[in-house]
Enzyme design. Structure first.
Site, PDB file in Angstrom:
ATOM      1  N   THR A   1       0.864  -1.183   0.000  1.00 41.76           N
ATOM      2  CA  THR A   1       0.000   0.000   0.000  1.00 41.76           C
ATOM      3  C   THR A   1       0.898   1.230   0.000  1.00 41.76           C
ATOM      4  OG1 THR A   1      -1.609  -1.189   1.375  1.00 41.76           O
ATOM      5  CG2 THR A   1      -1.864   1.182   1.287  1.00 41.76           C
TER       6      THR A   1
ATOM      7  N   GLY B   1      -4.493  -5.576   6.716  1.00 41.34           N
ATOM      8  CA  GLY B   1      -5.702  -4.764   6.791  1.00 41.34           C
ATOM      9  C   GLY B   1      -6.731  -5.276   7.764  1.00 41.34           C
TER      10      GLY B   1
ATOM     11  N   ARG C   1     -12.391  -9.308  -1.829  1.00 37.75           N
ATOM     12  CA  ARG C   1     -11.885  -8.950  -0.503  1.00 37.75           C
ATOM     13  C   ARG C   1     -11.511  -7.478  -0.478  1.00 37.75           C
ATOM     14  NH1 ARG C   1      -6.729  -6.649   1.418  1.00 37.75           N
ATOM     15  NH2 ARG C   1      -6.451  -7.329   3.585  1.00 37.75           N
ATOM     16  N   VAL C   2     -11.924  -6.784   0.572  1.00 36.82           N
ATOM     17  CA  VAL C   2     -11.568  -5.384   0.769  1.00 36.82           C
ATOM     18  C   VAL C   2     -10.878  -5.268   2.117  1.00 36.82           C
ATOM     19  CG1 VAL C   2     -12.423  -3.038   1.089  1.00 36.82           C
ATOM     20  CG2 VAL C   2     -13.465  -4.529  -0.644  1.00 36.82           C
TER      21      VAL C   2
END
Length: 375
Positions: free
Chosen positions: A221, A275, A249-250
């Site tokens: 990220t 995450g 998927r988030v």
């Protein structure tokens, strides 16, 4: 007897009292000091890749963002222009174009942004076909009444906003790595879900151990936050998410309060790493609230890491010291321009990027546990 003052005398007396008050020491129980315009020096902070990739240009993300802030650009425009460099650079396979795909070989991207002065925010998740999801997140903040658009709806919105929609965002590099992972886990995809998940994690760890994957890019990220000399603060986070993730998927990156949180009157925080651990604790919101209570950025971030560690109880996520085996980093900037990078685990790669009038630097993160992560 009450003495009457003329208007001129009243104004002069008030001005004199103001001078005295300005030089007096703060009284017991006095509220937090308010910063006045011009009391802050411009600064940009980011995850370490913010001072690494240039996509063939002259500047890294933090350099570009800082240059734009100091020439007077809106801070959100500046930090997004910075992360666009990384989103477009195929050498960083954790963000944007060339990002590592999901389990089916599809690149799905997430992003969110927050504008401190305007109190506006926008995000997109599971977005396909757009190299720069941060620009779609910004458009969502500016052109809609919504904070989060997902999937096909986000893609259609991006198209309506003039974004180029591409059929394929994988590069030769990301395709090669995906195929290698695919071969290792289950060529025919007939395994039961539990067995397949175990095989997928094992293959990911093997590829890291063999040098095929950068361990810091598995949950890759970029977060970037900035403040200008007027004290205006904004931030953005953008990612291709967990490598080989389940389609749809988030993670934390597009979620306000998790992957990013900005309160223009207090500070900003963003994250990279696992995450799911961040989402469970809404750590960026917690960090900014810690800043509101007067904590230094380092202490505010460390407090959030301690909460993550305390809430990680599943044995599969713990090492032999009962510490989380994954890593999570936070990048913290307060309204005074103080900053910090903190991580669950130590190691040479645990760092963050900063750019000031003295130029860009990559600084070490402060670690909660003085040990490398083992995921």
């Amino acid at each position: 007897m009450v003495q009457r003052l003329s208007r001129r005398e009243f104004v002069k007396a008030g001005a004199a009292a103001g001078v005295v008050a300005a030089g007096a020491p703060p009284a017991f129980g006095q509220g937090p000091t308010l910063l006045v315009p011009g009391a802050v020096k411009a600064i940009v902070i980011a995850s370490a890749n913010g001072n690494k990739y240039k996509n063939g240009g002259p500047r890294t993300a933090v350099e570009e963002a800082f240059a734009r802030i100091t020439r007077g650009d809106d801070v959100l425009d500046a930090v997004i222009a910075g992360v666009n460099i990384v989103e477009l650079d195929p050498e960083d396979d954790s963000v944007g174009y060339g990002g590592l795909p999901n389990a089916e070989g599809v690149v799905q991207l997430d992003s969110c942004c927050m504008h401190g002065p305007k109190k506006r925010a926008g995000g997109v998740a599971a977005l396909e076909g757009v190299r720069t999801p941060s620009l779609v997140a910004k458009a969502a903040a500016e052109q809609t009444d919504h904070h989060l658009l997902v999937g096909r709806g986000a893609e259609d919105f991006g198209r309506a906003m003039g974004c180029r929609i591409e059929d394929e965002l994988k590069t030769q590099n990301s395709r090669r790595k995906w195929l290698e992972w695919k071969r290792r886990i289950d060529p025919k995809h007939y395994l039961d879900p539990a067995t397949r998940s175990e095989a997928a994690e094992r293959a990911r760890r093997e590829m890291v151990a063999e040098g095929l994957l950068d361990p810091d890019r598995v949950y890759g990220t970029i977060n970037c936050d900035g403040i200008n000399a007027r004290g205006e603060m904004c931030g953005v986070t953008t990612t291709s998410g967990l490598s080989w993730k389940i389609p749809g998927r988030v993670g934390d990156s597009p979620i306000l309060g998790a992957g990013l949180y900005v309160d223009g009157d207090v500070g900003a925080a963003g994250s990279t790493g696992r995450g799911e651990a961040n989402l469970f604790n809404l750590s960026s919101f917690l960090i900014v609230e810690n800043l509101r209570r007067g904590m230094h950025p380092k202490d505010a971030g460390m407090d959030a890491l301690k909460r993550v560690a305390a809430n990680t109880v599943e044995k599969r996520l713990l090492n032999d010291k009962a510490h989380p085996m994954f890593d999570l980093k936070f990048y913290v900037l307060d309204r005074q321009g103080r900053h910090a990078g903190v991580s669950l685990h130590g190691g040479k790669a645990k760092s963050y990027a900063v750019c000031t009038e003295d130029g860009p630097r990559t600084l070490p993160c402060d670690a909660l546990f003085d040990e490398p992560d083992t995921e």
